[in-house]
Enzyme design. Structure first.
Site, PDB file in Angstrom:
ATOM      1  N   ASN A  43      32.957  -1.768  64.182  1.00 12.96           N
ATOM      2  CA  ASN A  43      33.252  -3.101  63.649  1.00 12.96           C
ATOM      3  C   ASN A  43      34.425  -3.096  62.677  1.00 12.96           C
ATOM      4  O   ASN A  43      35.070  -4.124  62.469  1.00 12.96           O
ATOM      5  CB  ASN A  43      32.017  -3.675  62.936  1.00 12.96           C
ATOM      6  CG  ASN A  43      31.078  -4.394  63.882  1.00 12.96           C
ATOM      7  OD1 ASN A  43      31.415  -4.642  65.036  1.00 12.96           O
ATOM      8  ND2 ASN A  43      29.891  -4.716  63.401  1.00 12.96           N
ATOM      9  N   VAL A 157      24.204   9.529  70.215  1.00 13.93           N
ATOM     10  CA  VAL A 157      23.153  10.331  69.580  1.00 13.93           C
ATOM     11  C   VAL A 157      21.799   9.682  69.864  1.00 13.93           C
ATOM     12  O   VAL A 157      21.605   8.486  69.648  1.00 13.93           O
ATOM     13  CB  VAL A 157      23.396  10.458  68.070  1.00 13.93           C
ATOM     14  CG1 VAL A 157      22.244  11.210  67.405  1.00 13.93           C
ATOM     15  CG2 VAL A 157      24.723  11.173  67.807  1.00 13.93           C
ATOM     16  N   HIS A 243      28.631 -15.822  59.809  1.00 12.86           N
ATOM     17  CA  HIS A 243      29.984 -16.101  59.308  1.00 12.86           C
ATOM     18  C   HIS A 243      30.372 -17.516  59.710  1.00 12.86           C
ATOM     19  O   HIS A 243      30.190 -17.910  60.865  1.00 12.86           O
ATOM     20  CB  HIS A 243      30.981 -15.095  59.880  1.00 12.86           C
ATOM     21  CG  HIS A 243      32.291 -15.082  59.150  1.00 12.86           C
ATOM     22  ND1 HIS A 243      33.203 -16.111  59.262  1.00 12.86           N
ATOM     23  CD2 HIS A 243      32.851 -14.176  58.313  1.00 12.86           C
ATOM     24  CE1 HIS A 243      34.266 -15.834  58.520  1.00 12.86           C
ATOM     25  NE2 HIS A 243      34.070 -14.665  57.927  1.00 12.86           N
ATOM     26  N   ARG A 282      29.676 -17.329  52.075  1.00 15.08           N
ATOM     27  CA  ARG A 282      29.559 -17.539  53.517  1.00 15.08           C
ATOM     28  C   ARG A 282      28.274 -18.272  53.879  1.00 15.08           C
ATOM     29  O   ARG A 282      28.253 -19.090  54.801  1.00 15.08           O
ATOM     30  CB  ARG A 282      29.621 -16.192  54.233  1.00 15.08           C
ATOM     31  CG  ARG A 282      30.993 -15.557  54.158  1.00 15.08           C
ATOM     32  CD  ARG A 282      31.020 -14.162  54.735  1.00 15.08           C
ATOM     33  NE  ARG A 282      32.396 -13.657  54.785  1.00 15.08           N
ATOM     34  CZ  ARG A 282      32.731 -12.466  55.211  1.00 15.08           C
ATOM     35  NH1 ARG A 282      31.775 -11.632  55.630  1.00 15.08           N
ATOM     36  NH2 ARG A 282      33.988 -12.084  55.227  1.00 15.08           N
ATOM     37  N   HIS A 383      27.356 -12.206  62.071  1.00 14.67           N
ATOM     38  CA  HIS A 383      28.486 -11.387  61.657  1.00 14.67           C
ATOM     39  C   HIS A 383      28.077 -10.035  61.068  1.00 14.67           C
ATOM     40  O   HIS A 383      28.714  -9.022  61.349  1.00 14.67           O
ATOM     41  CB  HIS A 383      29.311 -12.150  60.624  1.00 14.67           C
ATOM     42  CG  HIS A 383      30.525 -11.420  60.144  1.00 14.67           C
ATOM     43  ND1 HIS A 383      31.453 -10.881  61.014  1.00 14.67           N
ATOM     44  CD2 HIS A 383      30.961 -11.124  58.893  1.00 14.67           C
ATOM     45  CE1 HIS A 383      32.426 -10.305  60.318  1.00 14.67           C
ATOM     46  NE2 HIS A 383      32.142 -10.418  59.032  1.00 14.67           N
TER      47      HIS A 383
END
Length: 449
Positions: A43, A157, A243, A282, A383
């Protein structure tokens, strides 16, 4: 050196993983990074606004007087006072060192902007105003390569290995799908959150299960499952950030960075009227957009703002931006009847430094007067996941009794507690560098090497 003979295994190659790898290598450790995606970055590659820190030399060069205490208080307030105080204190006091560390490694963040919930320009970004994430990923990847760090992509993993009560390696699938094992003296989980996992969102936040996401497809909470399987405590998993400004009219959802508002953009409804302080947190801005009948809004800005945010060039290139040579031309394109009156009112507020309607006090450095004028249609989307693995301020992963799990550390979005119920824009990049470095320090110290 045998292929399984490493000092340190890092799971994930976003900002936290790459920072930890570079720092650990500088400390003399042999490091391998395992990344399940085909390319590095996670990200972090999508981050656009900047990296928060207070009392930095960069701020001083810009004539900005700031205080760590203010940064701490505003982050705590923005997070609904659910932030881990010790972790937040460590974060705030180490952020300036992280800015300096990047600069010393040829990755200066010499320009400043501001994000919602902050009272000062403390969001550091490249002097070019280019998106911070791709800039750091490329730079850190190059540093890691120069330091001899091994990076394996398409290596998922699947299990943490334990010997004599200590995490000492991982099991993973290679790019042919074959199971492999690596052993080391310690493992750092830097695998990100679960913002792209429909399954986990349905479990912890079913009210958001239908929302689109800004996350890359690999953000599915792998690290949380790995840690939980060896007894780690997970925390605050219901705290998911939406967001407010995400363009969702195409096949992919594109986050429109907070720097656009920080440099002076406003938000308007379908009539062309403002409805919120655009630089509130936000959570507040997202809720205000969701309450609109259309559940969406328009981000409005001019050429001056565009020049201050290089990411707009990308947004325009892929067709997200509507353009008008005049305000009226833009308003006619998208049917915003009151837009000219709204912009006139906003420009008076900027001139007087007094937003009577919504009490905005930041991102008011320039009026919207320079054509062309632009609009981007936005709506809230998933987000960031504030919850995650319970770790202490030195990145040790903790079990349900608050005891550290030997040999296991975590940094970045995979960790819960730092942000409370709302992450402040610019704090995630800072978190990856601050705690990526700290994970390397703690792992090195506890190896006794």
């Amino acid at each position: 050196m045998k292929k399984n003979d490493y000092d340190l295994i890092i799971v994930g190659s976003g900002g936290a993983g790459l920072t930890a790898a570079v720092q650990a290598s500088e400390l003399g450790l042999q490091v391998v990074v395992l990344e399940k995606n085909a390319k590095v970055g996670g990200n972090t590659s999508r981050a656009s606004s900047g990296m928060n820190a207070a009392e930095t030399s960069v701020q001083a060069q810009h004539g900005i007087v700031d205080h760590m205490r203010t940064f701490y208080d505003e982050t705590m307030k923005g997070g609904g006072r659910l932030n881990d105080p010790e972790m937040l204190h460590h974060f705030v006091t180490h952020a300036p060192f992280a800015i300096d560390w990047l600069a010393q490694h040829g990755l200066p963040l010499a320009d400043l902007t501001i994000t919602g919930g902050m009272s000062q320009q403390r969001t550091h970004r490249p002097a070019s105003t280019a998106p911070v994430g791709a800039y750091l990923v490329k730079g850190l990847q190059n540093l890691a390569a120069s330091a001899g760090v091994t990076i394996m992509t398409e290596a998922k993993v699947t299990k943490l290995l334990i010997q004599d009560g200590r995490v000492n390696g991982v099991q993973y699938c290679d790019n042919d799908g074959q199971p492999q094992e690596l052993t080391a003296e310690a493992v750092i989980l830097a695998s990100g959150g679960f913002g792209a996992s429909k399954e986990m969102m349905q479990r912890y936040r079913p009210d958001l299960a239908h929302y689109r996401t800004t996350n890359q497809e690999g953000a599915t909470g792998d690290g949380l499952r790995l840690a939980s399987a060896v007894g780690a405590q997970l925390m605050q998993l219901d705290l998911v950030q939406v967001h407010p400004t995400v363009q969702q009219d195409q096949a992919h959802a594109y986050l429109i960075g907070e720097a656009v508002r920080g440099e002076g953009a406003i938000l308007v409804n379908q009539q062309g009227n403002r409805f919120v302080n655009e630089l509130a947190t936000r959570r507040i801005v997202s809720n205000a957009i969701t309450k609109l009948p259309e559940h969406s809004a328009y981000l409005i800005f001019d050429q001056q703002v565009r020049k201050r945010v290089k990411a707009v060039e990308f947004y325009d290139h892929i067709g997200l931006v509507k353009t008008g040579q005049t305000v009226d031309e833009l308003a006619d394109q998208i049917g915003l009847a009151d837009l000219q009156e709204t912009i006139n009112e906003w420009n008076r507020a900027v001139e007087n430094q007094d937003d009577e309607k919504f009490s905005r006090t930041t991102g008011m450095d320039r009026a919207l007067t320079s054509g062309p004028f632009y609009a981007i249609h936005v709506a809230p989307a998933i987000h960031y996941t504030m919850g995650g693995i319970h770790a202490d301020a030195e990145t040790r992963v903790l079990d349900a009794n608050g005891q550290a799990i030997p040999g296991l550390y975590a940094a970045g979005e995979v960790v819960g507690g730092l942000h409370g119920n709302n992450r402040i824009g610019g704090n995630s990049i800072a978190e990856t560098v601050v705690f990526g470095r700290q994970a390397a320090f703690t792992a090195k110290e506890e190896m006794g090497k």
